[in-house]
Motif scaffolding. Sequence first.
Motif, short mmCIF file in Angstrom:
data_model
loop_
_atom_site.label_atom_id
_atom_site.label_comp_id
_atom_site.label_asym_id
_atom_site.label_seq_id
_atom_site.Cartn_x
_atom_site.Cartn_y
_atom_site.Cartn_z
N ILE A 1 0.87 -1.42 -0.01
CA ILE A 1 0.14 0.02 0.00
C ILE A 1 0.77 1.33 -0.01
O ILE A 1 0.75 1.97 -0.96
CB ILE A 1 -0.80 0.23 1.29
CG1 ILE A 1 -1.85 -1.34 1.22
CG2 ILE A 1 -1.94 1.38 1.09
CD1 ILE A 1 -2.77 -1.50 2.54
N PHE A 2 1.86 1.39 0.94
CA PHE A 2 2.65 2.66 1.12
C PHE A 2 3.86 2.71 0.18
O PHE A 2 4.24 3.72 0.03
CB PHE A 2 3.05 2.61 2.73
CG PHE A 2 2.09 3.01 3.61
CD1 PHE A 2 2.01 4.36 4.22
CD2 PHE A 2 1.20 1.92 4.20
CE1 PHE A 2 1.03 4.70 5.02
CE2 PHE A 2 0.37 2.31 5.18
CZ PHE A 2 0.31 3.68 5.52
N GLY A 3 4.22 1.61 -0.21
CA GLY A 3 5.40 1.56 -1.14
C GLY A 3 6.50 2.22 -0.23
O GLY A 3 6.78 1.57 0.85
N ILE A 4 7.16 2.97 -0.87
CA ILE A 4 8.37 3.82 0.05
C ILE A 4 8.00 4.91 0.75
O ILE A 4 8.88 5.85 1.13
CB ILE A 4 9.82 4.07 -0.92
CG1 ILE A 4 9.31 4.55 -2.33
CG2 ILE A 4 10.06 2.73 -1.03
CD1 ILE A 4 10.48 5.10 -2.94
N VAL A 5 6.54 5.32 0.62
CA VAL A 5 5.94 6.19 1.90
C VAL A 5 6.05 5.91 2.89
O VAL A 5 5.95 4.71 3.36
CB VAL A 5 4.68 6.89 1.14
CG1 VAL A 5 3.90 7.68 2.20
CG2 VAL A 5 4.48 7.32 0.00
N ARG A 6 6.65 6.61 4.02
CA ARG A 6 6.96 6.30 5.56
C ARG A 6 5.56 5.80 6.05
O ARG A 6 4.52 6.46 5.98
CB ARG A 6 7.41 7.47 6.13
CG ARG A 6 7.77 7.06 7.48
CD ARG A 6 7.85 8.31 8.51
NE ARG A 6 8.95 9.18 7.83
CZ ARG A 6 10.25 9.15 8.23
NH1 ARG A 6 10.48 8.49 9.45
NH2 ARG A 6 11.16 10.01 7.82
N PRO A 7 5.47 4.61 6.53
CA PRO A 7 4.33 4.17 7.25
C PRO A 7 4.13 4.64 8.72
O PRO A 7 5.24 5.07 9.03
CB PRO A 7 4.31 2.73 7.17
CG PRO A 7 5.64 2.33 7.27
CD PRO A 7 6.50 3.54 6.73
N MET A 8 2.88 4.53 9.46
CA MET A 8 3.09 4.76 10.74
C MET A 8 1.97 3.95 11.32
O MET A 8 0.72 3.99 10.88
CB MET A 8 2.80 6.25 11.31
CG MET A 8 2.90 6.50 12.74
SD MET A 8 2.67 8.26 12.83
CE MET A 8 4.40 8.76 12.72
#
Length: 458
Positions: free
Chosen positions: A428-435
Motif C-alpha cells: 500500500i505505502f510503497g516507499i512512503v513512510r508508514p506509521m
Amino acid sequence: MATVADRWGDDARVEIWRDGEPAADASCVMLWVQRSQRARANPASNLAVELAKELDLPVIAVFAMTPGFPSATLRAYHFMAEGLATLPDDFAARGIGWQLEIGDPVERIPAAARKLGSAVVITDVNPLRIGREWRRDVADALDVPLVAVDGDVVVPSSLFPKEEYAARTIRPKIYRVLDEYLHRIPDPLPPVASSHREGPDPLAALDSFDLDRSVAPAPDRHGGSDIARDRMRTFVAERLATYHEDRSRADIEAGTGLSPYLHFGQIAPMEVALAVRDADVPQEARDSMFNELIVQRELSINNALRNPDYDRYEGLPDWARKTLAQHASDPRPEVYSYEEFDEARTDDDLWNAAMTQMIHEGFMPNRLRMYWGKQILRWTESPQDAWEIAVRLNDRYFIDGRDANSYANIAWCIGGRHDRPFGPERDIFGIVRPMGMGAMKRTFDVKRYIDQVRSRWG
Ligand SMILES: Cc1cc2nc3c(=O)[nH]c(=O)nc-3n(C[C@H](O)[C@H](O)[C@H](O)COP(=O)(O)OP(=O)(O)OC[C@H]3O[C@@H](n4cnc5c(N)ncnc54)[C@H](O)[C@@H]3O)c2cc1C
C-alpha cells in the motif's frame, strides 16, 4: 508623491498588489483586515499608521465576512466571529476605527475603500489560493494602491522564493536570518484618532448565513486575542519546559493549543516566538517549539505559496505518486466509506477516539494527527480517495482546518511531502513512510487517551 512601490517595494515583508501614489484629498488610510485578525502585534496595521502619520489621516480597519468560505462550517465561523467581536474595542484602544462588512470581499472592500475615501488600502498576506485570488481581484477593482504585509510569519516568506523540499532545507535559511526578524512588533498610534464604528455584531450576523450547522461550535475553545494570549502565557509557565519530551503525547495536554488562533491570526507567531525565546527553560524545549512554530509552520506556508497544486493530490512529489500508483492494487486490510470515517466507525479504537475528539472538540493532538492520516491511506481503495477523504474531514471539523498546515501535513501523511523515500518497500505505502499502532504505544498511554475521550463523549 512617491508610489507605494517606491516607498516599500524593497521591504521583504511587503507585497505590492497595485502600485500608484496615495490618492490626493483622501479621508483615511483603510486597513483591510483579512488574515491578521488582531488589533495588536499587527504589522499591516503599523504600515497603515506609518502612512497615516505622513498624510495626517485616521486609520479605519475593515473586515468583510463572506458567507461562502469553502468547507467552513458553523464551528469555524463561530470561532472567527468570537474573535471579530472583540476587534472594535481593541482597535479603538489604538485610536483606529472599525467597520464590518457582510459579503464577498472582492465587492465589499473596493466599495468600502471608495466610500471611506481611502488613500491606499493596506492588508495582510495570505498564502492560500483563495486569499491570493481575493487580493488580485480587489486590486483590479480598486482605484487606489493595494499593499499587503506579511505579518503571520516570523521570517518573511519572500526570502524563500523557491519550493523548499524539507525542514532540513529551510531550517538553516531561517536560522541564518532569525535574529534579524525576531523582534517585538510595536503598536503605534495614528496621528488622528478615529471613532468610526459601523456594521453588525459578527456573531448575530451569522444567524442569517446559509451555513453547514451540523458541526457545532467547539465547547471549550473560544476565539479572541485575549484568550490566545492567556493560553500562550499558561503554556509558557506550565508546559514549555517539558515540551521537547511531551509534545507527541496525546494522553496529556502538552502543546500550546494555539493552532486555531494562529490560523485566524488572533495571535501573531512573533508574539509566541518571543515569549518562548525569553522563557527560562531548557534550550531543548525552546528549540523544539521553534522547530514546530517557525520551521514546520513556515515550511507549510512555503508549500502553499510555491507549489501551485498544494491542496491537490497532483501536488504530491513525483516519487511518492509513482510508488503509490505501483501499490494501488495491493489488497487493503479494511476499506471504509467516507461515512464510516465521518462517524468514527472503523475497527480501530484509537482511530475512532481521535476522530471522536475531532468531531466534538475540533482539535486533535499533534502526533495523533499523523496516525489518523496514515490510517486513512491504509483503509481506502486508492491514494486519491485517501487524499479527498482526509482533506474533507480535516477542513470540516478542525477549527484550524483550511490552513497551509492542513495541506502540507496531509501531503506528508499520504504522499511523503517534506519527507524522504522510506524503505523497505511495503504494501500500500510503497516507499512512503508508514506509521502504525506501535509508534503510538511507544509515545503515550493509548488506553488512557481512549478512556479520556470516552469519558467525555461516550
Ligand atoms: C494529518 C494532519 C493534519 C493536520 N492538520 C492541521 C490543520 O488543519 N491546521 C493546523 O494548524 N495544523 C495541522 N496539523 C499540524 C499539527 O498537527 C497542528 O498544528 C498541531 O497539532 C496543533 O496543536 P498545537 O497548537 O498544540 O501545536 P504545538 O505543538 O503547540 O505547536 C505550536 C504551533 O506550531 C505549529 N505546528 C506544530 N506542528 C506542526 C506541523 N506538523 N506542521 C506545521 N506547523 C506545525 C502550529 O502552528 C502550532 O500551533 C496537521 C497535522 C497532521 C499530521
